[in-house]
Structure formats: C-alpha cells, structure tokens
Scaffold this motif. Sequence first.
Motif, PDB file in Angstrom:
ATOM      1  N   ASN A  42       5.702   1.958   0.979  1.00 15.51           N
ATOM      2  CA  ASN A  42       6.796   2.894   0.694  1.00 15.51           C
ATOM      3  C   ASN A  42       6.582   4.212   1.431  1.00 15.51           C
ATOM      4  OD1 ASN A  42       4.499   3.376  -1.097  1.00 15.51           O
ATOM      5  ND2 ASN A  42       5.759   5.022  -1.936  1.00 15.51           N
ATOM      6  N   ASN A  43       5.494   4.237   2.219  1.00  9.74           N
ATOM      7  CA  ASN A  43       5.124   5.462   2.940  1.00  9.74           C
ATOM      8  C   ASN A  43       4.900   5.134   4.416  1.00  9.74           C
ATOM      9  OD1 ASN A  43       3.983   7.727   4.053  1.00  9.74           O
ATOM     10  ND2 ASN A  43       2.031   7.537   2.939  1.00  9.74           N
ATOM     11  N   PRO A  44       5.889   5.438   5.264  1.00 14.40           N
ATOM     12  CA  PRO A  44       5.753   5.099   6.687  1.00 14.40           C
ATOM     13  C   PRO A  44       4.534   5.729   7.360  1.00 14.40           C
ATOM     14  CG  PRO A  44       8.013   5.745   6.169  1.00 14.40           C
ATOM     15  CD  PRO A  44       7.187   6.060   4.950  1.00 14.40           C
ATOM     16  N   ILE A  48      -5.216  -3.801  -8.390  1.00 14.67           N
ATOM     17  CA  ILE A  48      -6.554  -3.299  -8.671  1.00 14.67           C
ATOM     18  C   ILE A  48      -6.416  -1.872  -9.183  1.00 14.67           C
ATOM     19  CG2 ILE A  48      -7.016  -2.495  -6.269  1.00 14.67           C
ATOM     20  CD1 ILE A  48     -10.000  -3.570  -6.965  1.00 14.67           C
ATOM     21  N   HIS A  49      -7.084  -1.622 -10.304  1.00 15.56           N
ATOM     22  CA  HIS A  49      -6.929  -0.326 -10.970  1.00 15.56           C
ATOM     23  C   HIS A  49      -8.323   0.276 -11.163  1.00 15.56           C
ATOM     24  CE1 HIS A  49      -5.222   2.694 -13.637  1.00 15.56           C
ATOM     25  NE2 HIS A  49      -6.175   2.419 -14.510  1.00 15.56           N
ATOM     26  N   GLY A  69      -3.521   0.168  -3.981  1.00 15.53           N
ATOM     27  CA  GLY A  69      -3.231   1.587  -3.807  1.00 15.53           C
ATOM     28  C   GLY A  69      -1.742   1.809  -3.608  1.00 15.53           C
ATOM     29  N   TYR A  70      -0.942   0.981  -4.268  1.00 13.33           N
ATOM     30  CA  TYR A  70       0.525   1.109  -4.187  1.00 13.33           C
ATOM     31  C   TYR A  70       0.970   1.998  -5.337  1.00 13.33           C
ATOM     32  CZ  TYR A  70       5.436  -0.301  -3.488  1.00 13.33           C
ATOM     33  OH  TYR A  70       6.784  -0.305  -3.234  1.00 13.33           O
ATOM     34  N   ILE A 119       0.830  -1.203   0.000  1.00 11.46           N
ATOM     35  CA  ILE A 119       0.000   0.000   0.000  1.00 11.46           C
ATOM     36  C   ILE A 119       0.864   1.253   0.000  1.00 11.46           C
ATOM     37  CG2 ILE A 119      -1.859  -1.169   1.257  1.00 11.46           C
ATOM     38  CD1 ILE A 119      -0.990   0.445   3.764  1.00 11.46           C
ATOM     39  N   SER A 120       0.239   2.390  -0.310  1.00  7.70           N
ATOM     40  CA  SER A 120       0.940   3.672  -0.174  1.00  7.70           C
ATOM     41  C   SER A 120       0.130   4.676   0.635  1.00  7.70           C
ATOM     42  CB  SER A 120       1.237   4.299  -1.549  1.00  7.70           C
ATOM     43  OG  SER A 120       2.145   3.486  -2.281  1.00  7.70           O
TER      44      SER A 120
END
Length: 202
Positions: free
Chosen positions: A36-38, A106-107, A86-87, A7-8
Amino acid sequence: ARVAVLISGTGTNMAALLYAAKADSCPFEIVLVASNNPDAPGLTLAAAEGIATWAQSHKGMGRDAFDALVDAQLRAAGSDYVALAGYMRILSADFVARWEGRMLNIHPSLLPKYKGLHTHQQAIDAGDTFGGCSVHVVTAALDDGPVLAQTPVAILPGDTADSLAARVLIAEHQLYAPTLAAFVMREATPDYWLARVRELAM
Ligand code: GRF
C-alpha cells in the motif's frame, strides 16, 4: 504453493521468506510482493530478485475498494496463500473472508498479549521478562486468529523498545518461513484431506 507477500515498509520479513523459498526443500514460492506504500524499500528488493511487485497508495480510497484492488492482484498472480509481513493496514472483513484459512501474519508479541502497536514498549513497561513474536492465521479481529508458532525473546536489563525490537526481528525472520512451510504442507498431507472430507460430509 504460491505465496503473495503484503508489505508496507522495509520488508525484512518478506526478504526472509524470499530467501527461504530459494531452498529446494521449501514447499512455497513467492509469486508477488504487494504494498500500500509505493515507496516501500521491500519492493525494490523483491524486483531485484525477479519477483513480481505491485504497489498503490491506499490514500483517498475506501478500505473495501483498496482491498478489492489488492485481491485482484493476488488472484491475477495465482496466489494460493497470503503472508502479511509488516503490512500496516487493517483488512476489510470481505478481504479476510476471501482469504480466511489461507492468510498468515507475523506479529511482534507473544499473542494473545499486546495486540496492535507498540508491543515492545508495552512488554517492557509491564516488567515482562520475555517479549517475542507470533505467527497466526488472520481473522477479522486484529491480531486475534489462532497462533501457529511463537518465539519468546528474553528482555534484557536496560532494553529499550528499539533494542528489543531488533532481537525480536531476528526471531521473526527465523520463525515465519518454517511456520509458513508447515502450514502449506499441512494441506498436502492425507490427514488434512481426510479431515476436509469429513468436514464436507458433516
Ligand atoms: C516487524 O516487527 C513485524 O513483526 C511487524 O512489522 C515490523 C517490520 O517488519 N509487523 P519488516 O521489517 O517490514 O518485515
């Protein structure tokens, strides 16, 4: 089957997969949520649900180097599959190759229409009567792999990108888990193994 979710951001699709995995009949379990987003809110939700999490900012790192970190985490968790939810990162070719055939995304559009970003606005601007979402197998090209399932979502008069996105998100949450379940179950069927044996024998 052991699934890692990348996820992001908010992670509502991750949450939908996580809740679906609680059903006895669900053939997959979520073993890791990585980001990739803490600061991704989804990480807090996953941790509260007792799911292992990992996060590190990709900033200042090369794409291959960051993806190698993620790959190591996925393998350490014993992941069989990867679900992008949502990555918001383009994946390196090596990473995709490593997981090709075992990674879904998923897009929020009816692929092959509107790959990339701002999908809802594009559908509205084009005067489409339907938007929607697609679950596809991830390949090296962005939003380009074989589509496994789609849900059309009617566009209403006066719809904005946000109002359409909100309805498409409902459809996403309903589409991803069953599609992922069918995908992992595919590998459990005799036909699948017969096909694999035939492939190997070729
Ligand atoms: C969703 O529309 C998804 O299709 C896209 O990112 C958006 C946010 O998803 N890839 P989530 O709420 O973070 O799961």
